[in-house]
Scaffold this motif. Structure first.
Motif, PDB file in Angstrom:
ATOM      1  N   HIS B 366      32.782 -51.998  -7.576  1.00  0.00           N
ATOM      2  CA  HIS B 366      32.793 -54.032  -6.234  1.00  0.00           C
ATOM      3  C   HIS B 366      31.695 -54.075  -5.334  1.00  0.00           C
ATOM      4  O   HIS B 366      31.511 -54.896  -6.327  1.00  0.00           O
ATOM      5  N   ALA B 367      31.433 -53.104  -4.371  1.00  0.00           N
ATOM      6  CA  ALA B 367      30.782 -53.544  -3.969  1.00  0.00           C
ATOM      7  C   ALA B 367      28.906 -53.636  -4.821  1.00  0.00           C
ATOM      8  O   ALA B 367      27.695 -54.026  -4.728  1.00  0.00           O
ATOM      9  N   PHE B 368      28.784 -52.582  -5.519  1.00  0.00           N
ATOM     10  CA  PHE B 368      27.446 -52.782  -6.658  1.00  0.00           C
ATOM     11  C   PHE B 368      27.655 -53.844  -7.191  1.00  0.00           C
ATOM     12  O   PHE B 368      26.665 -54.661  -8.099  1.00  0.00           O
ATOM     13  N   PHE B 369      28.668 -54.268  -8.038  1.00  0.00           N
ATOM     14  CA  PHE B 369      28.213 -55.217  -9.298  1.00  0.00           C
ATOM     15  C   PHE B 369      28.480 -56.585  -8.099  1.00  0.00           C
ATOM     16  O   PHE B 369      27.471 -57.147  -9.092  1.00  0.00           O
ATOM     17  N   LYS B 370      29.179 -56.481  -7.449  1.00  0.00           N
ATOM     18  CA  LYS B 370      29.325 -57.760  -6.034  1.00  0.00           C
ATOM     19  C   LYS B 370      27.444 -57.681  -5.870  1.00  0.00           C
ATOM     20  O   LYS B 370      27.170 -58.997  -6.173  1.00  0.00           O
ATOM     21  N   LEU B 413      32.068 -57.052 -13.493  1.00  0.00           N
ATOM     22  CA  LEU B 413      33.392 -57.658 -12.918  1.00  0.00           C
ATOM     23  C   LEU B 413      34.603 -58.117 -13.474  1.00  0.00           C
ATOM     24  O   LEU B 413      35.983 -58.140 -13.380  1.00  0.00           O
ATOM     25  N   SER B 414      35.119 -58.401 -14.484  1.00  0.00           N
ATOM     26  CA  SER B 414      35.425 -58.850 -15.587  1.00  0.00           C
ATOM     27  C   SER B 414      36.572 -57.450 -16.215  1.00  0.00           C
ATOM     28  O   SER B 414      37.561 -57.654 -16.335  1.00  0.00           O
ATOM     29  N   GLY B 415      35.654 -56.424 -16.308  1.00  0.00           N
ATOM     30  CA  GLY B 415      36.660 -54.996 -16.192  1.00  0.00           C
ATOM     31  C   GLY B 415      36.401 -54.681 -17.921  1.00  0.00           C
ATOM     32  O   GLY B 415      37.648 -54.481 -18.594  1.00  0.00           O
ATOM     33  N   ILE B 416      35.019 -54.909 -18.500  1.00  0.00           N
ATOM     34  CA  ILE B 416      35.075 -54.674 -20.175  1.00  0.00           C
ATOM     35  C   ILE B 416      34.629 -53.417 -19.968  1.00  0.00           C
ATOM     36  O   ILE B 416      34.050 -52.732 -19.027  1.00  0.00           O
ATOM     37  N   GLY B 421      33.611 -52.010 -13.014  1.00  0.00           N
ATOM     38  CA  GLY B 421      34.598 -52.280 -12.806  1.00  0.00           C
ATOM     39  C   GLY B 421      35.774 -51.811 -13.851  1.00  0.00           C
ATOM     40  O   GLY B 421      37.173 -52.495 -13.020  1.00  0.00           O
ATOM     41  N   PHE B 422      35.536 -51.867 -14.518  1.00  0.00           N
ATOM     42  CA  PHE B 422      36.751 -51.669 -15.961  1.00  0.00           C
ATOM     43  C   PHE B 422      37.858 -50.820 -14.863  1.00  0.00           C
ATOM     44  O   PHE B 422      39.138 -50.501 -15.170  1.00  0.00           O
ATOM     45  N   PHE B 423      37.229 -49.506 -14.584  1.00  0.00           N
ATOM     46  CA  PHE B 423      37.908 -48.334 -14.473  1.00  0.00           C
ATOM     47  C   PHE B 423      38.641 -48.490 -13.022  1.00  0.00           C
ATOM     48  O   PHE B 423      39.414 -48.542 -12.932  1.00  0.00           O
ATOM     49  N   SER B 424      37.824 -49.465 -12.272  1.00  0.00           N
ATOM     50  CA  SER B 424      38.520 -49.165 -10.851  1.00  0.00           C
ATOM     51  C   SER B 424      39.670 -50.838 -10.766  1.00  0.00           C
ATOM     52  O   SER B 424      40.543 -50.290 -10.434  1.00  0.00           O
ATOM     53  N   LYS B 425      39.668 -51.284 -11.953  1.00  0.00           N
ATOM     54  CA  LYS B 425      40.386 -52.780 -11.629  1.00  0.00           C
ATOM     55  C   LYS B 425      41.756 -52.079 -12.643  1.00  0.00           C
ATOM     56  O   LYS B 425      42.994 -52.386 -12.561  1.00  0.00           O
ATOM     57  N   ASP B 426      40.901 -51.578 -13.539  1.00  0.00           N
ATOM     58  CA  ASP B 426      42.773 -50.969 -14.356  1.00  0.00           C
ATOM     59  C   ASP B 426      43.131 -49.661 -13.990  1.00  0.00           C
ATOM     60  O   ASP B 426      44.707 -49.621 -14.138  1.00  0.00           O
ATOM     61  N   ASP B 427      42.512 -49.261 -13.328  1.00  0.00           N
ATOM     62  CA  ASP B 427      43.085 -48.063 -11.860  1.00  0.00           C
ATOM     63  C   ASP B 427      44.176 -49.062 -11.165  1.00  0.00           C
ATOM     64  O   ASP B 427      44.789 -48.306 -10.493  1.00  0.00           O
ATOM     65  N   VAL B 428      43.436 -49.570 -10.518  1.00  0.00           N
ATOM     66  CA  VAL B 428      44.223 -50.658  -9.960  1.00  0.00           C
ATOM     67  C   VAL B 428      45.825 -51.119  -9.947  1.00  0.00           C
ATOM     68  O   VAL B 428      46.715 -51.099 -10.090  1.00  0.00           O
ATOM     69  N   LEU B 429      45.450 -52.060 -11.930  1.00  0.00           N
ATOM     70  CA  LEU B 429      45.832 -52.101 -11.814  1.00  0.00           C
ATOM     71  C   LEU B 429      47.402 -51.147 -12.709  1.00  0.00           C
ATOM     72  O   LEU B 429      49.174 -51.103 -12.220  1.00  0.00           O
ATOM     73  N   GLY B 457      37.515 -63.263 -16.121  1.00  0.00           N
ATOM     74  CA  GLY B 457      36.554 -63.328 -17.431  1.00  0.00           C
ATOM     75  C   GLY B 457      35.694 -64.343 -17.585  1.00  0.00           C
ATOM     76  O   GLY B 457      34.734 -64.541 -17.831  1.00  0.00           O
ATOM     77  N   TYR B 458      36.351 -64.830 -17.254  1.00  0.00           N
ATOM     78  CA  TYR B 458      36.672 -66.723 -17.999  1.00  0.00           C
ATOM     79  C   TYR B 458      35.612 -67.023 -16.637  1.00  0.00           C
ATOM     80  O   TYR B 458      34.355 -67.662 -17.160  1.00  0.00           O
ATOM     81  N   TYR B 459      35.740 -66.986 -15.079  1.00  0.00           N
ATOM     82  CA  TYR B 459      34.750 -68.129 -14.769  1.00  0.00           C
ATOM     83  C   TYR B 459      33.776 -68.105 -14.745  1.00  0.00           C
ATOM     84  O   TYR B 459      32.746 -68.175 -13.829  1.00  0.00           O
ATOM     85  N   ILE B 460      33.353 -65.909 -14.535  1.00  0.00           N
ATOM     86  CA  ILE B 460      32.017 -65.646 -14.185  1.00  0.00           C
ATOM     87  C   ILE B 460      31.141 -66.211 -15.760  1.00  0.00           C
ATOM     88  O   ILE B 460      29.802 -65.946 -15.767  1.00  0.00           O
TER      89      ILE B 460
END
Lengths: 105, 679
Positions: B366-370, B413-416, B421-429, B457-460
């Motif tokens: 997140h730090a990098f993409f944000k 950010l969207s996790g595509i 972001g995909f890897f980390s967000k998916d890991d969280v879920l 995905g929508y807002y960004i």
């Protein structure tokens, strides 16, 4: 010689003190002030001598000795006082104590 | 212990570089016009910090372990004190372990890139020495916090981070909104800070009492090395209400710093600061501190099951809650700000579910993409001079680098897949999903987090399409857009690369072991690991539920497509008149009226109490004192009048006094003698 009762001397002393105090309170001239102080002081000295004389042989000459010292002290005090008078006169051109209210130039 | 040990002895240097920059630029910045008012000095020293920081981080990955340097004793309390027969010392030390190494890399890399980017972005601003000095201090504080080896030192840097954020959010202090946003950030986080400090005290007291003086003195005030068995004994009594309360205090502190519900209100307003500061706050410093606090607490002190549920609830709810508010924002920076709150929710969620390293991994990517998104947004703002998305449009043609950078950040950010972001967000879920069987109470929060994927995905992409697509700006008055100087483009390119690649680190051996089931932090008792890292096996990417990944990617893709339908190609979607969604939109634009509510509490409740206290202070306390003082003043004023300076008057007073005494003796003398018992 009829002995004079000590009360008379003490009365004289009280009168001298009164005269001195009156002078201290009413005079504005520094020199007159000094003279008044001397008079008041002499009232005290007189008391020493009187009590020394009437206390008999047991009293010794202690009273007289103090009196002599006090006379010397009074002279010193006047010397200092007159020095102040001179300094005051030089600074202010007047020796009226009512005007010298600030102790500085 | 290996050949790289010498490296960890250098840890203390890392915060010292930016600290030196703070001193140099702070004192001499006004004489450094040729060096961009000290900006290049700050860039050079943050580069040095980055080099050493990354070296230490890589060294830790190659030779995992806990390395502490406690040679600097700050304060020695001689014993016996309370439960410490031999007293205890407070140490200002450094601690490098896998968690802090990960953070160190994030903070120093993002810090350097933001510093470099500032050279271009802030070029036309005034007060640059102040800016670079404060930014350097901010970096110092965050690095110090990351490397702290005890909770008290942690708290000191934590507060330093808070005050630096106050300075920087209020950088344009002549703007009332900026000044008020800075104050808001400071005060709201302060609520969490106070509770955090209480939590530190509770832990201190609990350990001191439970472990006895000797054990505690040996462990110092540390949260790590050497106190493993000690912590293990604590875990056996892990349901103790005291520890639950202490854990909740830590959660409150983290919620304040990391802008979690209900203390999230300050973060969107913090957009008043320069965009570079937003990037730093959102990516590496400040908000990361809260998650980092939860991480170290979970790893070194442990949370009780009640705490974990509370953390999951706060994180899961915030994830969705913040995402809904981002949906309607017209301000490009605020969209990203809400996305930060939402993403921080994911990290908190993972830590709460027991997967600390998964949360840290999401923090890492997140730090990098944000930072990338913010710097790209900053590039846009720099070019067009507005933050209003509805005035922008068609920027794609003029700002190629920024366009691609923002796209990469948005996809990440969207996790595509395959963006980080995909890897980390998916890991969280996946990690939360793995706990649902054991903890059915996590279900609603898991679903909220899943729903937030769609919203993200929508807002960004709504913001993306509004800013970059279409033929021309919707506001014709906007200046012709242009790309920034190289100092602004280079960080964008580097961060784009990191936003793509950071996720792949999960497969790289040095990182993979952090997420592996057997991950240990040096000195931690095995019993604690069960609590901290989850009794179940954490998901190692590639072996997790692929169906879950498919669902989350489908949701994110659905969000992106919805955004394209409504906003793509220069379309501007307007709600139809009388639509049932209109009140919802108003509610979201007003941020659920929470800020209004807080203001009401402030203005009515707190202000009334303050006014009552003020009245009491003014009239009762001050009145009494003034009365006493006035009496004496009047008395002395009367006495002052007899000081005429005339000698004769004084003589008269003396004579009067003496006569008075004589009369007194004359009339009262016999009575005094009797009273004293004389004859």
């Amino acid at each position: 010689m009829t002995a004079i009762p000590p009360v008379d001397f003490l009365a004289l002393s009280a009168i001298l003190l009164g005269i001195g105090l009156f002078g201290i309170l009413t005079r504005r001239n520094f020199i007159l002030l000094l003279i008044s102080i001397e008079i008041a002081m002499n009232a005290a000295i007189l008391n020493f001598v009187v009590f020394a004389a009437y206390s008999g042989t047991g009293g010794g000459i202690g009273g007289q000795a103090v009196a002599v010292v006090l006379v010397g002290l009074a002279a010193t005090e006047v010397a200092v006082g007159l020095a102040i008078v001179l300094a005051l006169n030089r600074v202010r051109g007047s020796i009226n104590v009512a005007e010298a209210t600030t102790l500085r130039q | 212990m290996g050949a790289l040990d010498f490296l960890f002895g250098w840890a203390f240097l890392v915060p010292l570089f930016p600290a030196l920059a703070f001193v140099l630029v702070g004192l001499g910045g006004t004489r450094m016009k040729r060096f961009e008012w000290g900006g290049w000095v700050a860039v050079a020293l943050s580069f040095a910090a980055m080099v050493v920081g990354v070296l230490i981080g890589v060294g830790e990955m190659l030779s995992p372990g806990t390395y502490t340097d406690t040679s600097t004793v700050w304060l020695t309390v001689p014993g016996p004190v309370g439960p410490f027969p031999n007293g205890f010392s407070l140490v200002m030390g450094t601690l490098v372990d896998p968690v802090s190494a990960l953070m160190l890399i994030v903070v120093t890399v993002v810090g350097f890139l933001v510093m470099l980017y500032s050279i271009g972005y802030m070029h036309h601003d005034h007060g640059l020495p102040r800016y670079y000095a404060e930014l350097s201090l901010f970096l110092t504080a965050m690095i110090g916090l990351v490397l702290s080896d005890n909770l008290l030192e942690f708290f000191l840097f934590w507060e330093l981070v808070g005050v630096c954020s106050y300075f920087l959010i209020g950088f344009y202090y002549e703007k009332p909104s900026a000044a008020s946003a800075a104050k808001e950030a400071f005060l709201v986080t302060r609520v969490g800070d106070v509770l955090f400090l209480l939590g530190v005290f509770i832990y201190f007291a609990t350990y001191a009492l439970a472990g006895g003086g000797a054990g505690w003195a040996a462990a110092g005030f540390k949260f790590a090395s050497g106190n493993g068995p000690f912590l293990g004994s604590l875990v056996t009594g892990a349901s103790s209400p005291t520890l639950t309360v202490a854990g909740l205090m830590m959660l409150a502190g983290a919620a304040g710093k990391s802008a979690q519900f209900p203390l999230h209100v300050w973060l969107p307003d913090a957009m008043e600061g320069p965009t570079t500061v937003s990037a730093l706050i959102h990516a590496a410093t400040m908000v990361a501190a809260g998650v980092y606090l939860l991480a170290v607490t979970s790893l070194f002190l442990g949370f009780t099951p009640t705490d974990q549920l509370a953390i999951v609830a706060v994180g899961g709810f915030t994830t969705f809650f913040a995402a809904t508010m981002a949906v309607v924002q017209p301000d490009i920076k605020r969209v990203i700000a809400y996305s930060t709150i939402s993403q921080l929710g994911y990290m908190v969620l993972a830590v709460g579910a027991g997967f600390t390293m998964v949360g840290m991994f999401h923090l890492f990517t997140h730090a990098f993409f944000k930072a990338l998104l913010f710097l790209a947004a900053g590039s846009v703002i720099h070019a067009v001079g507005t933050q209003d998305l509805f005035k922008m449009g068609g920027l794609r043609k003029h700002m190629r680098v920024t366009y691609v950078a923002f796209l990469v950040g948005a996809l990440s950010l969207s996790g595509i897949p395959p963006f980080a972001g995909f890897f980390s967000k998916d890991d969280v879920l996946a990690s939360v999903y793995s706990q649902l069987g054991a903890h059915p109470a996590y279900w609603p929060f898991f679903l909220l987090a899943l729903g937030a994927v769609f919203l993200t995905g929508y807002y960004i992409f709504r913001a993306f399409f509004l800013a970059f697509h279409g033929d021309r700006p919707r506001d014709a008055a906007l200046p012709a857009a242009h790309e920034g100087p190289w100092v602004m483009r280079v960080p964008l390119v580097v961060l784009s690369a990191l936003a793509v690649l950071a996720g792949l680190f999960v497969f790289a051996p040095p990182f993979a072991h952090l997420l592996a089931p057997g991950f240990t932090v040096g000195g931690i008792a095995p019993a604690l690991q069960g609590v901290a890292l989850g009794a179940n096996v954490p998901p190692v990417y590639g072996t997790t539920d692929l169906a879950l990944s498919a669902v989350s990617v489908a949701l994110a893709g659905g969000g992106v497509l919805t955004a394209w339908r409504l906003w793509g190609n220069g379309r501007v979607y307007a709600l139809p008149e009388g639509s049932p969604a209109a009140p919802v939109r108003r509610l979201l634009l007003n941020r659920y009226y929470m800020k209004v509510g807080y203001d009401w509490i402030g203005q009515r409740a707190v202000y009334s109490v303050a006014r009552a206290a003020d009245f009491f202070e003014q009239f009762v306390i001050d009145g009494t004192i003034r009365g006493i003082e006035g009496t004496f003043a009047r008395m002395s004023d009367g006495l002052r009048r007899i000081q005429t300076g005339v000698v004769s008057d004084y003589a008269a007073y003396v004579v009067t006094g003496v006569i008075g005494l004589l009369l007194l003796l004359l009339f009262l003398g016999p009575w005094i003698v009797t009273a004293l018992g004389g004859g």
